[in-house]
Design a protein around this motif. Structure first.
Motif, mmCIF file in Angstrom:
data_model
loop_
_atom_site.group_PDB
_atom_site.id
_atom_site.type_symbol
_atom_site.label_atom_id
_atom_site.label_comp_id
_atom_site.label_asym_id
_atom_site.label_seq_id
_atom_site.Cartn_x
_atom_site.Cartn_y
_atom_site.Cartn_z
ATOM 1 N N ALA A 15 0.702 -1.267 0.046
ATOM 2 C CA ALA A 15 -0.008 0.020 0.289
ATOM 3 C C ALA A 15 0.819 1.200 -0.142
ATOM 4 O O ALA A 15 1.926 1.175 0.442
ATOM 5 C CB ALA A 15 -1.051 0.025 1.308
ATOM 6 N N PHE A 16 0.334 2.115 -0.537
ATOM 7 C CA PHE A 16 0.772 3.636 -0.330
ATOM 8 C C PHE A 16 -0.279 4.684 -0.544
ATOM 9 O O PHE A 16 -1.516 4.323 -0.745
ATOM 10 C CB PHE A 16 2.081 3.955 -1.236
ATOM 11 C CG PHE A 16 1.961 3.394 -2.869
ATOM 12 C CD1 PHE A 16 1.134 3.941 -3.604
ATOM 13 C CD2 PHE A 16 2.344 1.973 -2.853
ATOM 14 C CE1 PHE A 16 0.957 3.370 -4.866
ATOM 15 C CE2 PHE A 16 2.053 1.362 -4.301
ATOM 16 C CZ PHE A 16 1.320 2.080 -5.242
ATOM 17 N N THR A 17 0.095 6.051 -0.383
ATOM 18 C CA THR A 17 -1.046 6.927 -0.182
ATOM 19 C C THR A 17 -1.763 7.348 -1.552
ATOM 20 O O THR A 17 -2.831 7.328 -1.699
ATOM 21 C CB THR A 17 -0.380 7.955 0.099
ATOM 22 O OG1 THR A 17 0.298 7.589 1.460
ATOM 23 C CG2 THR A 17 -1.677 9.218 0.802
ATOM 24 N N GLN A 18 -1.019 7.669 -2.722
ATOM 25 C CA GLN A 18 -1.851 7.936 -3.827
ATOM 26 C C GLN A 18 -0.852 7.414 -5.245
ATOM 27 O O GLN A 18 0.226 7.187 -4.962
ATOM 28 C CB GLN A 18 -1.598 9.578 -4.139
ATOM 29 C CG GLN A 18 -2.457 10.288 -3.055
ATOM 30 C CD GLN A 18 -2.440 11.911 -3.542
ATOM 31 O OE1 GLN A 18 -1.307 12.384 -3.977
ATOM 32 N NE2 GLN A 18 -3.379 12.531 -2.743
ATOM 33 N N ALA A 471 -0.269 -5.668 -6.389
ATOM 34 C CA ALA A 471 -0.682 -6.283 -5.209
ATOM 35 C C ALA A 471 -1.381 -5.375 -4.053
ATOM 36 O O ALA A 471 -1.999 -5.879 -3.259
ATOM 37 C CB ALA A 471 0.502 -6.954 -4.727
ATOM 38 N N HIS A 472 -0.698 -4.188 -4.111
ATOM 39 C CA HIS A 472 -1.198 -3.262 -3.146
ATOM 40 C C HIS A 472 -2.776 -3.057 -3.219
ATOM 41 O O HIS A 472 -3.607 -2.952 -2.375
ATOM 42 C CB HIS A 472 -0.439 -1.882 -3.287
ATOM 43 C CG HIS A 472 -1.360 -0.519 -2.893
ATOM 44 N ND1 HIS A 472 -1.823 -0.477 -1.681
ATOM 45 C CD2 HIS A 472 -1.852 0.234 -3.751
ATOM 46 C CE1 HIS A 472 -2.534 0.704 -1.761
ATOM 47 N NE2 HIS A 472 -2.560 1.061 -3.078
ATOM 48 N N LEU A 473 -3.376 -2.790 -4.713
ATOM 49 C CA LEU A 473 -4.686 -2.533 -4.949
ATOM 50 C C LEU A 473 -5.511 -3.765 -4.529
ATOM 51 O O LEU A 473 -6.446 -3.605 -4.260
ATOM 52 C CB LEU A 473 -4.677 -2.182 -6.579
ATOM 53 C CG LEU A 473 -4.068 -0.865 -6.881
ATOM 54 C CD1 LEU A 473 -4.160 -0.747 -8.289
ATOM 55 C CD2 LEU A 473 -4.731 0.364 -6.029
ATOM 56 N N ARG A 474 -5.044 -4.940 -4.796
ATOM 57 C CA ARG A 474 -5.581 -6.192 -4.480
ATOM 58 C C ARG A 474 -5.838 -6.262 -2.963
ATOM 59 O O ARG A 474 -6.837 -6.401 -2.146
ATOM 60 C CB ARG A 474 -4.917 -7.322 -4.836
ATOM 61 C CG ARG A 474 -5.569 -8.820 -4.687
ATOM 62 C CD ARG A 474 -4.745 -9.836 -4.925
ATOM 63 N NE ARG A 474 -5.527 -11.220 -5.108
ATOM 64 C CZ ARG A 474 -5.130 -12.153 -4.548
ATOM 65 N NH1 ARG A 474 -4.121 -12.279 -3.533
ATOM 66 N NH2 ARG A 474 -5.816 -13.377 -4.636
ATOM 67 N N GLU A 484 -9.292 -2.059 8.167
ATOM 68 C CA GLU A 484 -8.180 -2.709 7.436
ATOM 69 C C GLU A 484 -7.914 -2.127 6.129
ATOM 70 O O GLU A 484 -6.802 -2.000 5.712
ATOM 71 C CB GLU A 484 -8.743 -4.303 7.280
ATOM 72 C CG GLU A 484 -7.563 -5.196 6.459
ATOM 73 C CD GLU A 484 -7.854 -6.628 6.474
ATOM 74 O OE1 GLU A 484 -8.015 -7.232 5.632
ATOM 75 O OE2 GLU A 484 -7.833 -7.316 7.848
ATOM 76 N N ARG A 485 -9.088 -1.584 5.472
ATOM 77 C CA ARG A 485 -8.666 -0.988 4.058
ATOM 78 C C ARG A 485 -8.063 0.381 4.367
ATOM 79 O O ARG A 485 -6.954 0.679 3.578
ATOM 80 C CB ARG A 485 -10.046 -0.606 3.555
ATOM 81 C CG ARG A 485 -10.609 -1.694 2.708
ATOM 82 C CD ARG A 485 -11.766 -1.297 1.590
ATOM 83 N NE ARG A 485 -13.101 -0.945 2.600
ATOM 84 C CZ ARG A 485 -13.769 -1.727 2.971
ATOM 85 N NH1 ARG A 485 -13.521 -3.036 3.035
ATOM 86 N NH2 ARG A 485 -14.665 -1.194 3.702
ATOM 87 N N GLY A 486 -8.318 0.998 5.463
ATOM 88 C CA GLY A 486 -7.672 2.146 5.953
ATOM 89 C C GLY A 486 -5.959 1.882 5.915
ATOM 90 O O GLY A 486 -5.024 2.706 5.752
ATOM 91 N N LYS A 487 -5.793 0.665 6.844
ATOM 92 C CA LYS A 487 -4.421 0.520 6.984
ATOM 93 C C LYS A 487 -3.557 0.222 5.833
ATOM 94 O O LYS A 487 -2.722 0.492 5.559
ATOM 95 C CB LYS A 487 -4.443 -0.550 8.138
ATOM 96 C CG LYS A 487 -4.808 -0.047 9.719
ATOM 97 C CD LYS A 487 -4.719 -1.613 10.343
ATOM 98 C CE LYS A 487 -4.975 -1.146 11.963
ATOM 99 N NZ LYS A 487 -4.999 -2.277 13.024
ATOM 100 N N ALA A 488 -4.423 -0.627 4.890
ATOM 101 C CA ALA A 488 -3.757 -1.010 3.680
ATOM 102 C C ALA A 488 -3.450 0.463 2.776
ATOM 103 O O ALA A 488 -2.329 0.322 2.346
ATOM 104 C CB ALA A 488 -4.608 -1.723 2.757
#
Length: 763
Positions: A15-18, A471-474, A484-488
């Protein structure tokens, strides 16, 4: 190894911010910054080298590797297994590696008689044979195919009532106890799935069963998911999953635990080997299982126990009675490990890369889909070497034999060379099965940052974004809730999952104390033929990765990791993610205790209130549950204190590492002491006594579970006693684990101290 569809569940969480359409901001920032473990000038050269490597990987070469290696069955001890090893050896030598074959002699039983038959209330004899399919050109190699069986099943000839036990896990037997159903003196039938196959006969024997049958239910890997083979990629009605049922006491040769199976090694008698089952066991297809299950009466199975067959799932016992017979040849067989070395300018540190080459039958996916890219990696590295590149660290490429029966080749090699490995090995990078889909990675989290960095540089061949980004988007779409989505979304790295014992990394991580990775791609192949005769080139090229584009991505990923670690000025470890992971493991232990206290307290209250007996159906068997002792409080303070020290040490090293990355070029000579420090930190996870019940497993943070096998059981010395409700014993292990963590902290602090001294000295 574990099935690819299970491995895909461990896909890295990124994950990353934008995320702009072309390239994420974090990718742009990462590409402009110096590489982890590199000075600015060496990092620029490394990027150029890795780009050259990645561009040189050829998908058609990987395809031809697979065609050749999977052309015939090549199980341990077979002629084509040796032929493949010799062919691989010749390729490594051709590419400029110093290569050799190391041979070990191990116990590998093969069946000479197998019988499963229904003897009452009607007669039926299982075929125990996968049929030849005209469309599949290698399925007719029947004279070379291993029969359908479970390796390391004890010999036995038993006839008894049949009982259906769902997946055959400990929880399933607890459910049977509540229904008043015993398997004592019975033969159990279990479906594959929800845990490693070797646990099924183990738990059955512990409950008094005298035999075990394991079948492939179509709900697990058959028509429930899609069209079955050959119309689709899923297991057909006569398909059977072979596999080892070796116990989890220790991996490797059952007769030489802890030492290499070399000439002159002291060997146990077969009867002394703890890893051989206590009862006979055989695997069957769902076509063979259906008449057995249909003959059962008694209780209707709970809804969660029902599979995909068009029958009512009854539990039994009776009226079905089954005859089960297993007899094997208990012979020693040779293993052929291919070991290829590319010597570095600093040969004191090693990067080890491996994949196994043996299979149950043709094994196109398992393991050749991992072995073929590894060979392409080695080819390109050899070409770069011929063009003038020499790695800083020595690179060792390994093609293991005997993984399928029980990690035999890698374990025996590590046991034989453990002293040298502890002195020299920095990292072990493993792969096994791979196909279309997402990057997955498991391992020790000190490598989390470098895996994330490399993942940014590999393009997904179908989506044309980095494999990191995909993989991040998944991970966002798969998140279970808003939190959990927020943390990702906030993460800027990946989460590497801990490893059990599903493949050849086990001895490196758990016995020798070496930072380890297991990587591959998966999640989008159209079915599985795991451990059947149909796992072959025809099936793989139609249903797994037809264009070999993800096979190419695996070679690019693993090879880039090898290059990134081998050439780094400073070993690219970062311990903050590892400290975070260990902190979570401790929190999980506390949560488990609290949950058990609440669960048992509520359970006891419902018994005292009469709620359970009042709500039991009087027309169904019911055994009143017993009041249980509520777990006492445990003293986690020593672990919590040691983890706080670990977190501070890790943060200190991360700051020193950031300072190094911004310090400009630092002479390699000033980093020798730090690299030596870093090499030794992974060894500090070990305790020479090993786990309390399984001394072969030395690592006190990472280990497989005794009742999970493939699944990891972090801090097993404490966790497994808690699972057994041995609270006093679990509590007694906490200070020992805390002491291990304190040693790790001291090692990281030493590395931070030396790195802090090295960097300012160059200003």
């Amino acid at each position: 190894m574990k099935p690819l569809h299970m491995l895909a569940c461990f896909a890295v969480v990124l994950a990353f911010t934008q995320i702009p359409a072309a390239q994420s901001a974090s990718e742009q920032k990462m590409n402009s910054a110096s590489l982890l473990g590199y000075t600015p000038s060496s990092g620029t050269s490394e990027r150029d080298l890795e780009k050259k490597f990645q561009d040189a990987v050829v998908a058609s070469n990987i395809k031809e590797n697979m065609r050749r290696l999977s052309a015939r069955p090549h199980n341990v001890g077979s002629p084509y297994d040796k032929d493949n090893a010799e062919w691989i050896l010749a390729r490594f030598k051709e590419w400029g590696f110093d290569a050799k074959i190391e041979t070990f002699d191990v116990l590998f039983p093969t069946p000479k008689e197998r019988i499963v038959e229904l003897v009452a209330p009607t007669k039926f004899r299982a075929k125990l044979q996968e049929p030849v399919l005209p469309v599949d050109p290698t399925s007719n190699q029947t004279s070379e195919q291993l029969p359908t069986y479970n390796a390391y099943s004890i010999d036995g000839d038993v006839t008894a009532p049949l009982v259906y036990v769902n997946y055959g896990n400990r929880e399933d037997y607890e459910e049977l106890d509540r229904m008043g159903i015993s398997v004592k003196g019975a033969i159990v039938i279990s479906r594959y799935g929800s845990g490693w196959r070797g646990i099924k006969p183990k738990v059955a024997a512990e409950h008094g069963a005298i035999g075990c049958i394991i079948y492939s239910d179509p709900r697990g890997d058959g028509f429930f998911h899609g069209d079955d083979y050959p119309g689709g990629g899923w297991r057909p009605r006569d398909g059977v999953q072979r596999g080892s049922v070796m116990d989890t006491d220790y991996p490797g040769d059952p007769l030489t635990p802890g030492i290499g199976a070399v000439p002159g090694a002291k060997r146990l008698d077969v009867k002394e080997a703890k890893t051989i089952t206590k009862i006979p066991v055989l695997p069957i297809s769902y076509a063979d299982a259906q008449p057995l299950l249909a003959a059962l009466q008694g209780e209707v199975a709970p809804e969660a126990w029902r599979g995909g067959l068009p029958i009512t799932y009854h539990i039994g016992p009776g009226p079905a009675r089954v005859h089960l017979k297993v007899a094997s040849n208990w012979d020693l067989k040779p293993l052929y490990d291919v070991i290829a070395t590319l010597k570095g300018s600093d040969s004191d540190q090693w990067v080890v890369r491996g994949n196994h080459h043996d299979a149950w039958v043709n094994g196109a996916e398992d393991p050749i889909s991992g072995m073929s890219p590894e060979l392409e990696e080695a080819r390109v590295l050899g070409e770069l070497h011929k063009q003038g590149w020499t790695p800083k660290r020595t690179i060792i490429y390994c093609a293991w034999d005997g993984e399928e029966p029980g990690l035999l080749g890698s374990v025996e090699w590590v046991e034989t060379h453990v002293d040298d490995l502890k002195k020299h090995a920095a990292v072990y990078i493993n792969s096994d099965s791979s196909a279309r889909g997402y990057l997955f990675a498991g391992g020790t989290q000190d490598l989390q940052a470098v895996v994330a960095a490399v993942a940014h540089d590999i393009s997904d061949p179908e989506k044309h974004m980095s494999v990191f980004e995909r993989a991040h988007l998944r991970s966002i779409t798969r998140a279970k809730d808003t939190e959990e989505r927020g943390k990702a979304r906030k993460r800027s790295d990946l989460v590497i999952t801990e490893l059990g014992d599903g493949s050849d990394y086990t001895a490196f991580q758990d016995f020798a104390g070496i930072s380890s990775l297991d990587i591959g791609y998966g999640g989008e192949d159209e079915g599985t033929q795991y451990h059947s005769i149909y796992d072959d080139f025809y099936w793989y090229t139609h249903f797994a990765d037809p264009d070999f584009t993800y096979e190419r991505a695996l070679a690019q990923t693993a090879g880039s990791l090898v290059l990134r670690i081998a050439d780094a000025d400073l070993l690219p470890f970062d311990y903050t993610p590892q400290a975070d992971a260990i902190s979570k493991y401790e929190s999980d232990l506390e949560k488990l205790l609290k949950d058990k206290q609440e669960e048992i307290t509520e359970h006891n209250q419902e018994i005292q209130e009469g709620a359970l007996s009042a709500t039991a159906d009087p027309h169904r068997p019911y055994v009143p549950p017993l009041v249980e002792t509520v777990p006492p409080y445990m003293n986690f303070a020593p672990m919590k204190n040691s983890i706080e020290s670990l977190r501070k040490a890790a943060e200190r090293y991360s700051k020193a590492l950031a300072k190094f990355r911004g310090a400009g070029d630092v002479p390699a000579s000033s980093l020798q002491t730090v690299n030596a420090d870093l090499l030794g930190i992974a060894r500090l996870f070990l305790n020479d006594k090993g786990l309390p019940e399984r001394p072969w497993f030395k690592n006190q943070i990472y280990a497989p579970g005794a009742y999970t096998g493939y699944g990891a059981k972090p801090v097993a010395a404490v966790r497994e006693y808690m699972d057994e409700k041995k609270w006093k014993e679990a509590d007694a292990q906490i200070p020992m684990v805390a002491g291990v963590i304190d040693h790790i902290s001291a090692g990281i602090n030493k590395a931070a101290d030396d790195l802090e001294s090295a960097v300012p000295a160059q200003r």
